[in-house]
Scaffold this motif. Sequence first.
Motif, PDB file in Angstrom:
ATOM      1  N   GLU A 156       6.075  -2.026   3.861  1.00 23.93           N
ATOM      2  CA  GLU A 156       5.472  -3.308   4.209  1.00 23.93           C
ATOM      3  C   GLU A 156       4.966  -3.983   2.937  1.00 23.93           C
ATOM      4  OE1 GLU A 156       2.594  -2.945   7.277  1.00 23.93           O
ATOM      5  OE2 GLU A 156       3.901  -1.741   8.571  1.00 23.93           O
ATOM      6  N   ARG A 157       5.816  -4.822   2.362  1.00 23.37           N
ATOM      7  CA  ARG A 157       5.500  -5.487   1.105  1.00 23.37           C
ATOM      8  C   ARG A 157       5.608  -6.996   1.273  1.00 23.37           C
ATOM      9  NH1 ARG A 157       7.826  -1.866  -3.850  1.00 23.37           N
ATOM     10  NH2 ARG A 157       7.509   0.199  -2.902  1.00 23.37           N
ATOM     11  N   ILE A 158       4.756  -7.721   0.540  1.00 20.34           N
ATOM     12  CA  ILE A 158       4.870  -9.175   0.549  1.00 20.34           C
ATOM     13  C   ILE A 158       4.752  -9.682  -0.880  1.00 20.34           C
ATOM     14  CG2 ILE A 158       3.831  -9.322   2.846  1.00 20.34           C
ATOM     15  CD1 ILE A 158       1.351 -10.547   1.445  1.00 20.34           C
ATOM     16  N   GLY A 166      -3.884   0.400   4.525  1.00 23.93           N
ATOM     17  CA  GLY A 166      -2.523  -0.122   4.410  1.00 23.93           C
ATOM     18  C   GLY A 166      -2.260  -1.476   5.010  1.00 23.93           C
ATOM     19  N   LYS A 167      -3.218  -2.120   5.650  1.00 27.94           N
ATOM     20  CA  LYS A 167      -2.997  -3.409   6.287  1.00 27.94           C
ATOM     21  C   LYS A 167      -3.154  -4.547   5.286  1.00 27.94           C
ATOM     22  CE  LYS A 167      -4.664  -6.389  10.027  1.00 27.94           C
ATOM     23  NZ  LYS A 167      -5.677  -6.541  11.113  1.00 27.94           N
ATOM     24  N   ILE A 168      -2.210  -5.498   5.319  1.00 30.44           N
ATOM     25  CA  ILE A 168      -2.272  -6.681   4.461  1.00 30.44           C
ATOM     26  C   ILE A 168      -2.823  -7.839   5.284  1.00 30.44           C
ATOM     27  CG2 ILE A 168      -0.970  -8.295   3.029  1.00 30.44           C
ATOM     28  CD1 ILE A 168       1.079  -6.083   2.561  1.00 30.44           C
ATOM     29  N   SER A 198       0.851  -1.184   0.000  1.00 23.69           N
ATOM     30  CA  SER A 198       0.000   0.000   0.000  1.00 23.69           C
ATOM     31  C   SER A 198       0.886   1.232   0.000  1.00 23.69           C
ATOM     32  CB  SER A 198      -0.913   0.020   1.235  1.00 23.69           C
ATOM     33  OG  SER A 198      -1.547   1.291   1.369  1.00 23.69           O
ATOM     34  N   GLU A 199       0.481   2.245  -0.718  1.00 26.01           N
ATOM     35  CA  GLU A 199       1.220   3.499  -0.711  1.00 26.01           C
ATOM     36  C   GLU A 199       1.234   4.134   0.673  1.00 26.01           C
ATOM     37  OE1 GLU A 199       2.694   5.425  -3.906  1.00 26.01           O
ATOM     38  OE2 GLU A 199       3.061   3.309  -3.480  1.00 26.01           O
TER      39      GLU A 199
END
Length: 322
Positions: free
Chosen positions: A212-214, A228-230, A206-207
Amino acid sequence: MTRESPAQIERDAARWAIRLGEDPDARTLAELEEWLAGDRRRRGALLQMQSISRLAETILSERSEFDEAAPAQVPERTSHPITRRRALGIAAALAGLAVSGIWVLERRTKSYATMRGEVRSIPLADGSMAVMNTQTRINVALAVKSRTVRLDTGEAWFKVAHDSSKPFIVEAGPVRVRAVGTAFSVRRLDQGSRIDVSEGRVEIWSELQPKERIALSAGQGAFVTDNGKIANVGAVDVERRLAWREQRIDLEGETLAQAVAEFNRYNERQLVIVDPGLADERFHGVFRAEDPESFAIAVHDSLRVPVNLSEPAEIRIGVPTP
């Protein structure tokens, strides 16, 4: 080293636009990359000149067709073949219209949309494919170093042509999905976006939380909230979730309320649950998306509840048929 003036950059960009329009070879492309690397302003200038060139060619082409169709009024006329060099001559005059790069970039973006119940396949210029679900709107921008699709509403599946030099990024609100050569779907929902991967791997983030990337692999899915939460990362039945590409709805334990909402995405004739006590009943089965009547009959048969099919605009579940 003397900094180039904007005018010099524009002149060089115009020359490059001409060269790129004449079937460039590998050496020319290598020289282009070297030129672009010399000043970050050059890439924008080149994109502008290419866009203006295409606009000029379109105007010249339309004028040429008009001249051919119009009766001759002048005994002698000089032929002016339409060439990219001639188009770039007009580009200097048209450049004044491009007050900012935004105007040019907007002209490079192509928009596509589907109506309720429509599923549409869109071949993209880079060799990729987009399949759009019902009531979906996307904007596609293919640039020198990037490929970007903005998903405004709805759901789309992308089969991405491999090109490591041009990342393929789907934007859905603040959510980002990055791929090089793979296949995946993105669906915009009320609180965020759902991503399902059918081939290869993608990177999601999320921008609002860019660090925080997966990565997701084939057979996996996730939900990224608009804040922004995955969440909900794990294995999914991707083919079942992609049944909509064949205009099917595949139910595997969804509630009646969820099933009704899914059917209503595709049809003008809406399903209505009148008895709220039925909303949490669960269903299994595969149905045609454009056939809510058959689903309603299945509800009647399995739950033994009345269904009213007499109204042209809606099908009422839980009300006796008069």
